[in-house]
Design a protein around this motif. Structure first.
Motif, PDB file in Angstrom:
ATOM      1  N   PHE A  70     -98.443  13.568 -19.635  1.00  0.00           N
ATOM      2  CA  PHE A  70     -98.453  15.193 -18.692  1.00  0.00           C
ATOM      3  C   PHE A  70     -97.033  15.229 -18.098  1.00  0.00           C
ATOM      4  N   ALA A  71     -96.717  14.137 -17.351  1.00  0.00           N
ATOM      5  CA  ALA A  71     -95.281  14.073 -16.729  1.00  0.00           C
ATOM      6  C   ALA A  71     -94.152  14.557 -17.756  1.00  0.00           C
ATOM      7  N   GLU A  72     -94.261  13.775 -18.751  1.00  0.00           N
ATOM      8  CA  GLU A  72     -93.329  14.017 -19.922  1.00  0.00           C
ATOM      9  C   GLU A  72     -93.247  15.252 -20.333  1.00  0.00           C
ATOM     10  N   GLU A 128    -109.762  31.725 -13.488  1.00  0.00           N
ATOM     11  CA  GLU A 128    -110.603  30.579 -13.540  1.00  0.00           C
ATOM     12  C   GLU A 128    -109.919  29.346 -13.644  1.00  0.00           C
ATOM     13  N   LEU A 129    -109.940  28.421 -12.949  1.00  0.00           N
ATOM     14  CA  LEU A 129    -109.110  27.082 -13.055  1.00  0.00           C
ATOM     15  C   LEU A 129    -109.848  25.766 -12.849  1.00  0.00           C
ATOM     16  N   TYR A 130    -109.439  24.815 -13.467  1.00  0.00           N
ATOM     17  CA  TYR A 130    -109.960  23.455 -13.147  1.00  0.00           C
ATOM     18  C   TYR A 130    -109.008  22.779 -12.229  1.00  0.00           C
ATOM     19  N   ARG A 131    -109.630  21.934 -11.252  1.00  0.00           N
ATOM     20  CA  ARG A 131    -109.007  21.630 -10.205  1.00  0.00           C
ATOM     21  C   ARG A 131    -109.286  19.977 -10.172  1.00  0.00           C
ATOM     22  N   LEU A 132    -108.076  19.354  -9.958  1.00  0.00           N
ATOM     23  CA  LEU A 132    -108.088  17.866  -9.918  1.00  0.00           C
ATOM     24  C   LEU A 132    -107.312  17.232  -8.854  1.00  0.00           C
ATOM     25  N   GLU A 133    -107.923  16.458  -7.769  1.00  0.00           N
ATOM     26  CA  GLU A 133    -107.120  15.792  -6.777  1.00  0.00           C
ATOM     27  C   GLU A 133    -106.351  14.738  -7.265  1.00  0.00           C
ATOM     28  N   THR A 134    -105.024  14.959  -6.720  1.00  0.00           N
ATOM     29  CA  THR A 134    -103.770  14.085  -7.209  1.00  0.00           C
ATOM     30  C   THR A 134    -104.311  12.472  -6.679  1.00  0.00           C
ATOM     31  N   SER A 135    -104.584  12.399  -5.599  1.00  0.00           N
ATOM     32  CA  SER A 135    -105.046  11.007  -5.138  1.00  0.00           C
ATOM     33  C   SER A 135    -106.099  10.585  -6.143  1.00  0.00           C
ATOM     34  N   GLU A 152    -102.627  25.606 -19.574  1.00  0.00           N
ATOM     35  CA  GLU A 152    -101.281  24.996 -18.965  1.00  0.00           C
ATOM     36  C   GLU A 152    -101.757  24.359 -17.779  1.00  0.00           C
ATOM     37  N   PRO A 153    -101.031  23.256 -17.429  1.00  0.00           N
ATOM     38  CA  PRO A 153    -101.199  22.740 -16.065  1.00  0.00           C
ATOM     39  C   PRO A 153    -100.600  23.633 -14.974  1.00  0.00           C
ATOM     40  N   VAL A 154    -100.908  23.594 -13.756  1.00  0.00           N
ATOM     41  CA  VAL A 154    -100.363  24.312 -12.539  1.00  0.00           C
ATOM     42  C   VAL A 154    -100.166  23.278 -11.543  1.00  0.00           C
ATOM     43  N   VAL A 155     -98.860  22.939 -11.341  1.00  0.00           N
ATOM     44  CA  VAL A 155     -98.672  21.635 -10.506  1.00  0.00           C
ATOM     45  C   VAL A 155     -97.410  21.825  -9.927  1.00  0.00           C
ATOM     46  N   SER A 156     -97.238  21.349  -8.646  1.00  0.00           N
ATOM     47  CA  SER A 156     -95.950  21.129  -8.115  1.00  0.00           C
ATOM     48  C   SER A 156     -95.364  19.626  -8.446  1.00  0.00           C
ATOM     49  N   MET A 157     -94.434  19.526  -9.113  1.00  0.00           N
ATOM     50  CA  MET A 157     -94.234  18.332  -9.607  1.00  0.00           C
ATOM     51  C   MET A 157     -93.723  17.384  -8.435  1.00  0.00           C
ATOM     52  N   LYS A 158     -93.149  17.941  -7.383  1.00  0.00           N
ATOM     53  CA  LYS A 158     -92.681  17.380  -6.174  1.00  0.00           C
ATOM     54  C   LYS A 158     -93.577  16.689  -5.608  1.00  0.00           C
ATOM     55  N   SER A 159     -94.669  17.396  -5.281  1.00  0.00           N
ATOM     56  CA  SER A 159     -96.024  17.106  -4.627  1.00  0.00           C
ATOM     57  C   SER A 159     -96.693  16.027  -5.404  1.00  0.00           C
ATOM     58  N   TYR A 160     -96.763  16.163  -6.832  1.00  0.00           N
ATOM     59  CA  TYR A 160     -97.508  15.133  -7.760  1.00  0.00           C
ATOM     60  C   TYR A 160     -96.703  13.967  -7.678  1.00  0.00           C
ATOM     61  N   VAL A 161     -95.670  13.857  -7.889  1.00  0.00           N
ATOM     62  CA  VAL A 161     -94.780  12.597  -8.063  1.00  0.00           C
ATOM     63  C   VAL A 161     -94.593  11.892  -6.754  1.00  0.00           C
ATOM     64  N   GLU A 162     -93.960  12.700  -5.600  1.00  0.00           N
ATOM     65  CA  GLU A 162     -93.489  12.165  -4.486  1.00  0.00           C
ATOM     66  C   GLU A 162     -94.298  12.353  -3.189  1.00  0.00           C
ATOM     67  N   GLU A 163     -95.514  13.258  -3.523  1.00  0.00           N
ATOM     68  CA  GLU A 163     -96.131  13.675  -2.338  1.00  0.00           C
ATOM     69  C   GLU A 163     -95.157  14.149  -1.117  1.00  0.00           C
ATOM     70  N   LYS A 164     -94.316  14.956  -1.625  1.00  0.00           N
ATOM     71  CA  LYS A 164     -93.665  15.621  -0.781  1.00  0.00           C
ATOM     72  C   LYS A 164     -93.736  17.385  -0.973  1.00  0.00           C
ATOM     73  N   PRO A 165     -93.416  18.138  -0.077  1.00  0.00           N
ATOM     74  CA  PRO A 165     -93.599  19.568  -0.186  1.00  0.00           C
ATOM     75  C   PRO A 165     -92.671  20.063  -1.205  1.00  0.00           C
ATOM     76  N   ALA A 208     -94.526  26.986  -1.240  1.00  0.00           N
ATOM     77  CA  ALA A 208     -93.337  26.200  -1.132  1.00  0.00           C
ATOM     78  C   ALA A 208     -93.166  25.618   0.183  1.00  0.00           C
ATOM     79  N   ASP A 209     -92.684  24.428   0.340  1.00  0.00           N
ATOM     80  CA  ASP A 209     -92.463  23.775   1.249  1.00  0.00           C
ATOM     81  C   ASP A 209     -93.742  23.083   2.038  1.00  0.00           C
ATOM     82  N   LYS A 210     -94.698  22.905   1.053  1.00  0.00           N
ATOM     83  CA  LYS A 210     -96.236  22.414   1.387  1.00  0.00           C
ATOM     84  C   LYS A 210     -96.565  21.306   0.575  1.00  0.00           C
ATOM     85  N   VAL A 211     -97.042  20.195   0.935  1.00  0.00           N
ATOM     86  CA  VAL A 211     -97.711  19.245  -0.009  1.00  0.00           C
ATOM     87  C   VAL A 211     -98.873  19.847  -0.635  1.00  0.00           C
ATOM     88  N   VAL A 212     -98.936  19.549  -1.866  1.00  0.00           N
ATOM     89  CA  VAL A 212    -100.007  20.279  -2.614  1.00  0.00           C
ATOM     90  C   VAL A 212    -100.782  19.041  -3.075  1.00  0.00           C
TER      91      VAL A 212
END
Length: 187
Positions: free
Chosen positions: A125-127, A99-106, A74-87, A39-43
């Motif tokens: 995905f967002a919907e 075991e996870l698959y990772r994808l850079e948001t940028s 299932e996706p594991v995402v911080s929507m605030k970081s994903y959408v707004e690039e905020k913590p 929490a409180d960090k940009v992911v």
């Protein structure tokens, strides 16, 4: 669950677009107990669970409040970081070795500009994440703890075997003592 199945569950892509997306996805493994997102960090990336289970929680002065469990596929995402690039608001903890698959948001956002199919996949995905959040809020506002527990047993019965009862009680918005009473009542 493999990455092709996960991508298709969100929104099927043409093979060329799926292959383009997959070339930027990497597999990672992490041990139980790791806090994958704080929490409180940009992911700067999103994950998809290949194997394992995670929980999302917020911390208060006295305890952690679990509000979501992520399972295979299932996706594991911080929507605030994903959408707004905020913590983000939440922390994500691994409840099993994962075991996870990772994808850079940028990278994903750059692909949105290059490929309309991937852009549509991102919209879907967002919907889907919005609908899950909406369902959670409605459940918390209008259902009793007993109804929420019965929903959990119906929709995700395997959580009872894989997750500590303290986390489940927190997820249901009740104490462990209340959860024990509800479980006894159902038996």
């Amino acid at each position: 669950m493999n990455i092709d199945e996960i991508i298709d569950r969100i929104y099927p892509l043409p093979t060329i677009s799926k292959d383009k997306l997959k070339q930027y996805i990497t597999e990672v493994t992490h041990p139980k107990g790791l806090v994958l997102m704080e929490a409180d960090k940009v992911v700067p990336h999103i994950y998809f669970l290949k194997k394992g289970i995670v929980r999302a929680f917020t911390s208060s002065e006295n305890n952690d409040i679990t509000f979501w469990f992520g399972l295979e596929g299932e996706p594991v995402v911080s929507m605030k970081s994903y959408v707004e690039e905020k913590p983000g608001y939440e922390s994500i903890e691994l409840l099993e070795d994962c075991e996870l698959y990772r994808l850079e948001t940028s990278t994903l956002k750059a692909l949105f500009n290059e490929d309309i199919h991937i852009a549509n996949w991102g919209r879907k995905f967002a919907e889907r994440e919005l609908i899950k959040t909406e369902e959670l809020i409605i459940s918390r506002q209008y259902k009793t703890a007993l109804e929420r527990y019965k929903d959990l047993l119906r929709d995700k019965p395997y959580l009872i075997q894989r997750v500590q009862l303290g986390h489940i009680a927190s997820y249901l918005g009740i104490t462990q003592v209340s959860l024990s009473r509800i479980r006894a009542e159902i038996r």
